[in-house]
Design an enzyme around this catalytic site. Structure first.
Site, PDB file in Angstrom:
ATOM      1  N   LYS A   1       4.673   6.825 -22.141  1.00  0.00           N
ATOM      2  CA  LYS A   1       5.521   8.022 -22.040  1.00  0.00           C
ATOM      3  C   LYS A   1       6.501   7.902 -20.871  1.00  0.00           C
ATOM      4  CE  LYS A   1       3.869  11.873 -19.908  1.00  0.00           C
ATOM      5  NZ  LYS A   1       4.726  12.430 -18.845  1.00  0.00           N
ATOM      6  N   ASN A   2       5.974   7.490 -19.710  1.00  0.00           N
ATOM      7  CA  ASN A   2       6.816   7.522 -18.511  1.00  0.00           C
ATOM      8  C   ASN A   2       7.791   6.347 -18.430  1.00  0.00           C
ATOM      9  OD1 ASN A   2       5.685   9.943 -17.926  1.00  0.00           O
ATOM     10  ND2 ASN A   2       4.251   9.166 -16.382  1.00  0.00           N
TER      11      ASN A   2
ATOM     12  N   ARG B   1       9.450  17.714 -17.427  1.00  0.00           N
ATOM     13  CA  ARG B   1       9.971  17.256 -16.141  1.00  0.00           C
ATOM     14  C   ARG B   1      11.100  16.250 -16.355  1.00  0.00           C
ATOM     15  NH1 ARG B   1      10.328  18.414 -10.776  1.00  0.00           N
ATOM     16  NH2 ARG B   1      10.515  16.512  -9.578  1.00  0.00           N
TER      17      ARG B   1
ATOM     18  N   CYS C   1       4.308  19.521 -16.026  1.00  0.00           N
ATOM     19  CA  CYS C   1       3.010  20.015 -15.556  1.00  0.00           C
ATOM     20  C   CYS C   1       3.157  20.705 -14.207  1.00  0.00           C
ATOM     21  CB  CYS C   1       2.038  18.838 -15.412  1.00  0.00           C
ATOM     22  SG  CYS C   1       1.582  18.124 -16.986  1.00  0.00           S
TER      23      CYS C   1
ATOM     24  N   ARG D   1       7.385  20.672  -7.057  1.00  0.00           N
ATOM     25  CA  ARG D   1       7.993  19.407  -7.496  1.00  0.00           C
ATOM     26  C   ARG D   1       9.510  19.493  -7.280  1.00  0.00           C
ATOM     27  NH1 ARG D   1       5.171  17.517 -13.107  1.00  0.00           N
ATOM     28  NH2 ARG D   1       5.997  15.495 -12.466  1.00  0.00           N
ATOM     29  N   PRO D   2       9.924  19.446  -6.006  1.00  0.00           N
ATOM     30  CA  PRO D   2      11.361  19.577  -5.725  1.00  0.00           C
ATOM     31  C   PRO D   2      12.146  18.367  -6.231  1.00  0.00           C
ATOM     32  CG  PRO D   2      10.156  19.036  -3.713  1.00  0.00           C
ATOM     33  CD  PRO D   2       9.128  19.210  -4.791  1.00  0.00           C
ATOM     34  N   VAL D   3      13.471  18.502  -6.271  1.00  0.00           N
ATOM     35  CA  VAL D   3      14.331  17.377  -6.699  1.00  0.00           C
ATOM     36  C   VAL D   3      15.304  17.008  -5.571  1.00  0.00           C
ATOM     37  CG1 VAL D   3      14.155  17.779  -9.190  1.00  0.00           C
ATOM     38  CG2 VAL D   3      15.921  18.969  -7.895  1.00  0.00           C
ATOM     39  N   ASP D   4      14.903  17.317  -4.329  1.00  0.00           N
ATOM     40  CA  ASP D   4      15.822  17.103  -3.199  1.00  0.00           C
ATOM     41  C   ASP D   4      16.230  15.637  -3.038  1.00  0.00           C
ATOM     42  OD1 ASP D   4      12.930  17.024  -2.400  1.00  0.00           O
ATOM     43  OD2 ASP D   4      13.791  16.216  -0.550  1.00  0.00           O
TER      44      ASP D   4
ATOM     45  N   ASP E   1      -2.152  10.177 -11.922  1.00  0.00           N
ATOM     46  CA  ASP E   1      -2.409  10.632 -13.296  1.00  0.00           C
ATOM     47  C   ASP E   1      -3.820  10.283 -13.765  1.00  0.00           C
ATOM     48  OD1 ASP E   1       0.110  11.714 -13.546  1.00  0.00           O
ATOM     49  OD2 ASP E   1       0.978   9.891 -14.382  1.00  0.00           O
TER      50      ASP E   1
ATOM     51  N   ARG F   1       2.048  16.412 -25.214  1.00  0.00           N
ATOM     52  CA  ARG F   1       3.222  15.922 -24.485  1.00  0.00           C
ATOM     53  C   ARG F   1       3.034  14.461 -24.073  1.00  0.00           C
ATOM     54  NH1 ARG F   1       3.547  18.517 -19.762  1.00  0.00           N
ATOM     55  NH2 ARG F   1       5.118  16.951 -19.428  1.00  0.00           N
TER      56      ARG F   1
END
Ligand code: EPU
Length: 423
Positions: free
Chosen positions: A22-23, A94, A118, A123-126, A310, A402
């Site tokens: 998946k990833n 995500r 999830c 879960r920032p995106v900075d 995970d 998912r």
């Protein structure tokens, strides 16, 4: 809502092959937006997140279709691409964040509502945004959405990630392929899925060195072509099948996935007393269900090559019945162990306190009605149910699909008494 019914107490036998990861698949689908020729991704599992990605690609004007097990994409001209990511698609996973860089580069601007996925803590995106800003993007926050624009082409930069985020490394790798000049990413994530993306981009004509190490160097502005590419096998699915064997006992061969992709997890299972025999890209696992697993384990989940976050809930599911207390600490996510409530409902004695899960061991698990709190937590509850007396009803509000095309079917194929029903 799907309900997975599992009656524990059956040993598992047979062989199973994890599908494409998946990833890996999800960033590769986003990366096809950069390609100037058709691409074919081979062996793509039928995951809910893949369906969401296909819908997202179409929503922004790209052409992507499933052909049997493969996904085929067509190149899209910049003028047909639209940088508006629909809120429902952004919020469904995500991986919507992987569309920031390709749409910024190809369409000139992109608006991304808050990405979903999830709930594992903040879960920032900075880091994604800081890297893109350093390359020349204008970044604005519009309520719960982020808006990025560029006036000219992005510029290559020397950028240090403040922590080795997998997602941010992927974003910046994609952007660097389109940027003018050389980009050096320092403190990059080294996960196999990052290497897989670099392999795909290189096969399309990108010039990338150092993927899989903390320093990645990209010579930008190469025209990218198309390619037929088979993504990596899913190491987390492989670990899930291995955990299922460890919980239930029996003999299972996990095929088509090199043991080094989930080496830390296999090492952990071996410490617990599971017999592990690697043979090329196959791992044979065996466990006598009459003998208790060894507890007393201290696990620390962290970035590759450490124990994968995970797999932390899967390890917990294995340790619930072990002969001594164990502890798992997750360095990456603040709320990784929401599955502890489900474990407790099944009779386990375990406490989640922030990043730490303490497991008393020695539990006599029984069937219960539980709910999947997230993707890997849901898979972990299924694993625990294999070792419980009686029947577990695992309600899944859509998390497990998912990441696993058919987890109940996979477990049933190995001999588990397991079926899924809608509702
Ligand atoms: N982080 C920041 N700022 C950022 C980005 C990340 O603070 O800009 C923090 C996160 O909050 C987190 C840590 O860094 O605490 C690690 O996050 P990372 O960015 O590495 O993870 P991700 O890209 O969001 C991917 C996988 C996850 C997997 C992690 C770690 C995908 C779609 N997701 O997430 O997979 O757990 O890497 O390996 O690739 C799953 O498959 O179930 C899953 C959650």
């Amino acid at each position: 809502m799907q309900t997975i019914t599992i009656t524990g107490g059956q040993t598992l036998h047979g062989q199973i092959r994890p599908a494409g990861a998946k990833n890996s698949v999800l960033p590769l689908l986003a990366a096809t937006l950069l390609c100037g020729a058709p691409c074919r991704l081979c062996g793509v599992p039928r995951l809910a997140d893949v369906d969401t990605s296909l819908a997202l690609l179409r929503a922004v004007g790209a052409k992507a279709v499933r052909k049997g097990a493969d996904i085929c994409t067509q190149p899209a001209a910049p003028e047909v691409l639209c940088g508006e990511i629909p809120e429902a698609l952004a919020g469904a996973m995500r991986s919507s964040v992987f569309y920031l860089a390709p749409l910024l580069c190809r369409a000139g601007s992109v608006r991304l509502p808050l990405p979903g996925g999830c709930r594992l803590g903040p879960r920032p995106v900075d880091i994604h945004l800081a890297g893109l800003a350093a390359m020349g993007a204008q970044v604005e926050l519009e309520g719960e959405a982020v808006m990025l624009r560029r006036l000219g082409p992005l510029r290559g930069v020397d950028f240090t990630l403040r922590l080795p985020s997998v997602g941010a490394t992927i974003t910046l790798l994609l952007a660097a392929c389109c940027a003018q000049g050389t980009t050096v990413l320092r403190g990059a994530a080294c996960e196999p899925e990052v290497c897989d993306l670099a392999g795909f981009l290189r096969a399309c004509g990108a010039q990338i060195t150092g993927a899989g190490t903390p320093v990645i160097v990209v010579q930008g502005r190469r025209a990218l072509g198309g390619v037929s590419y088979t993504p990596l096998p899913d190491r987390i699915a492989a670990a899930t099948y291995a955990a299922a064997l460890a919980a239930a006992g029996g003999q299972v061969a996990v095929t088509g996935c090199l043991p080094q992709y989930y080496g830390a997890f296999l090492h952990f299972l071996q410490d617990c007393g599971v017999q592990i025999e690697p043979d090329g890209d196959t791992v044979r696992l065996a466990r006598d269900p009459a003998r208790p697993l060894r507890g007393g384990q201290q696990l620390f989940a962290n970035a590759w090559p450490a124990f994968a976050t995970d797999t932390a809930p899967l390890a917990a599911a294995v340790l619930l019945r072990a002969d001594a207390p164990s502890e798992i600490y997750d360095h990456l996510f603040a709320d990784r162990f929401a599955c502890a409530a489900g474990f407790a409902a099944m009779g386990a004695v375990c406490t989640a306190a922030g990043r730490r899960l303490t497991i008393a061991g020695g539990a006599r698990l029984h069937g219960a009605a539980v709910t999947a709190p997230d993707l890997r937590g849901g898979a972990a509850l299924a694993v625990a149910a294999l070792a419980a007396e009686g029947t577990t009803q695992l309600r899944d509000p859509g998390h497990i699909r998912r990441g696993y095309a058919d987890l109940p079917g996979d477990l049933a194929a190995l001999g588990a008494v397991c079926r899924a029903a809608a509702g």
